[in-house]
Design an enzyme around this catalytic site. Structure first.
Site, PDB file in Angstrom:
ATOM      1  N   GLY A  46       0.779  -1.232   0.000  1.00 60.68           N
ATOM      2  CA  GLY A  46       0.000   0.000   0.000  1.00 60.68           C
ATOM      3  C   GLY A  46       0.812   1.285   0.000  1.00 60.68           C
ATOM      4  CG  ASP A 105      -7.282   0.469  11.471  1.00 62.43           C
ATOM      5  OD1 ASP A 105      -7.856   1.001  12.429  1.00 62.43           O
ATOM      6  OD2 ASP A 105      -7.847  -0.375  10.749  1.00 62.43           O
ATOM      7  NE  ARG A 167      -2.376  -3.212  -3.267  1.00 60.81           N
ATOM      8  CZ  ARG A 167      -2.289  -3.335  -1.933  1.00 60.81           C
ATOM      9  NH1 ARG A 167      -2.228  -2.273  -1.178  1.00 60.81           N
ATOM     10  NH2 ARG A 167      -2.270  -4.521  -1.370  1.00 60.81           N
TER      11      ARG A 167
HETATM   12  P1  IMP Z   1      -2.909  -1.574  11.608  1.00 57.53           P
HETATM   13  O1  IMP Z   1      -1.890  -2.629  11.895  1.00 57.53           O
HETATM   14  O2  IMP Z   1      -4.252  -1.918  12.170  1.00 57.53           O
HETATM   15  O3  IMP Z   1      -2.449  -0.180  12.043  1.00 57.53           O
HETATM   16  O4  IMP Z   1      -3.177  -1.562  10.044  1.00 57.53           O
HETATM   17  C1  IMP Z   1      -2.301  -1.054   9.121  1.00 57.53           C
HETATM   18  C2  IMP Z   1      -2.521  -1.681   7.760  1.00 57.53           C
HETATM   19  O5  IMP Z   1      -3.855  -2.149   7.585  1.00 57.53           O
HETATM   20  C3  IMP Z   1      -2.304  -0.656   6.667  1.00 57.53           C
HETATM   21  O6  IMP Z   1      -0.978  -0.666   6.234  1.00 57.53           O
HETATM   22  C4  IMP Z   1      -3.275  -1.115   5.589  1.00 57.53           C
HETATM   23  O7  IMP Z   1      -2.639  -2.036   4.713  1.00 57.53           O
HETATM   24  C5  IMP Z   1      -4.381  -1.835   6.322  1.00 57.53           C
HETATM   25  N1  IMP Z   1      -5.587  -1.000   6.490  1.00 57.53           N
HETATM   26  C6  IMP Z   1      -6.064  -0.460   7.636  1.00 57.53           C
HETATM   27  N2  IMP Z   1      -7.186   0.232   7.437  1.00 57.53           N
HETATM   28  C7  IMP Z   1      -7.443   0.150   6.123  1.00 57.53           C
HETATM   29  C8  IMP Z   1      -8.486   0.697   5.269  1.00 57.53           C
HETATM   30  O8  IMP Z   1      -9.406   1.423   5.680  1.00 57.53           O
HETATM   31  N3  IMP Z   1      -8.395   0.381   3.950  1.00 57.53           N
HETATM   32  C9  IMP Z   1      -7.408  -0.391   3.421  1.00 57.53           C
HETATM   33  N4  IMP Z   1      -6.410  -0.901   4.174  1.00 57.53           N
HETATM   34  C10 IMP Z   1      -6.431  -0.639   5.511  1.00 57.53           C
HETATM   35 MG    MG Z   2      -3.682  -3.704   2.724  1.00 59.48          MG
END
Ligand code: IMP
Ligand code: MG
Length: 181
Positions: A46, A105, A167
């Site tokens: 991403g 996130d 993407r």
């Molecule tokens: P975390 O580990 O929960 O902070 O998530 C981070 C990863 O989750 C990011 O690098 C994204 O690849 C994916 N991600 C989190 N939220 C979204 C979203 O709303 N759309 C798409 N990918 C997301």
């Molecule tokens: Mg992803």
């Protein structure tokens, strides 16, 4: 014909808004890292799009490297399980590193990356994330550079995917729930 755009209910950040904000982030990094040897590590897949624009907004010599981790599988919900699929190949010791992420996130992915980099004797480590979701984080991540604080919706575009699609949308928008439910 069914287009990607029809699956988006609302555009949150237009192409122009993203480009303008990324340029500001690049200018800030340029000012902060003057005279330092900077390595930017992006988290595949991403963040590759964000990093490609960010490095061109930084007016300093910059090296680029990539890391790939899995945490979400192909779904829209965090599994909380992070695994290294591809590690960096640059020598990291004594380097000033910025991790470029598309979205913060839960923070679990970045927490895992920080723990992975901790024993590598870096001169410094900071995080540049294009988006930070308005959620209660599960991990306490210090982010020096944040592009936008975004609502807690499932969003796609500008690198962000759902099941590897969307993407390549030039903007960031909210995915219609019926697409992933
Ligand atoms: P975390 O580990 O929960 O902070 O998530 C981070 C990863 O989750 C990011 O690098 C994204 O690849 C994916 N991600 C989190 N939220 C979204 C979203 O709303 N759309 C798409 N990918 C997301
Ligand atoms: Mg992803």
């Amino acid at each position: 014909m069914q287009t990607m755009h029809e699956d988006v209910s609302q555009i949150l950040y237009t192409e122009e808004e993203i480009q303008a904000r990324v340029k500001e982030m690049g200018a800030q990094i340029t000012a902060d890292y003057e005279g330092k040897s900077l390595l930017i590590v992006s988290v595949l897949r991403g963040a590759a799009i964000f990093m490609a624009d960010l490095v061109r907004a930084i007016d300093l010599p910059v090296e680029m490297d990539y890391m790939a981790v899995s945490s979400y599988g192909s779904g829209a919900k965090s599994s909380g399980v992070v695994q290294i699929l591809k590690d960096t190949t640059s020598s990291m010791e004594g380097r000033h590193v910025i991790i470029a992420e598309d979205i913060l996130d839960s923070g679990l992915t970045l927490e895992f990356l920080m723990e992975t980099f901790a024993p590598r004797n870096l001169a410094s480590i900071e995080v540049a994330t294009l988006l930070r979701k308005d959620v209660t984080p599960q991990a306490d991540i210090k982010c020096r550079y944040i592009g936008f604080e975004c609502p807690n919706e499932f969003i796609v575009g500008y690198g962000l995917d759902y099941a590897e699609k969307y993407r390549n949308l030039p903007y960031i928008g909210v995915l219609k729930p019926e697409v992933y439910q």
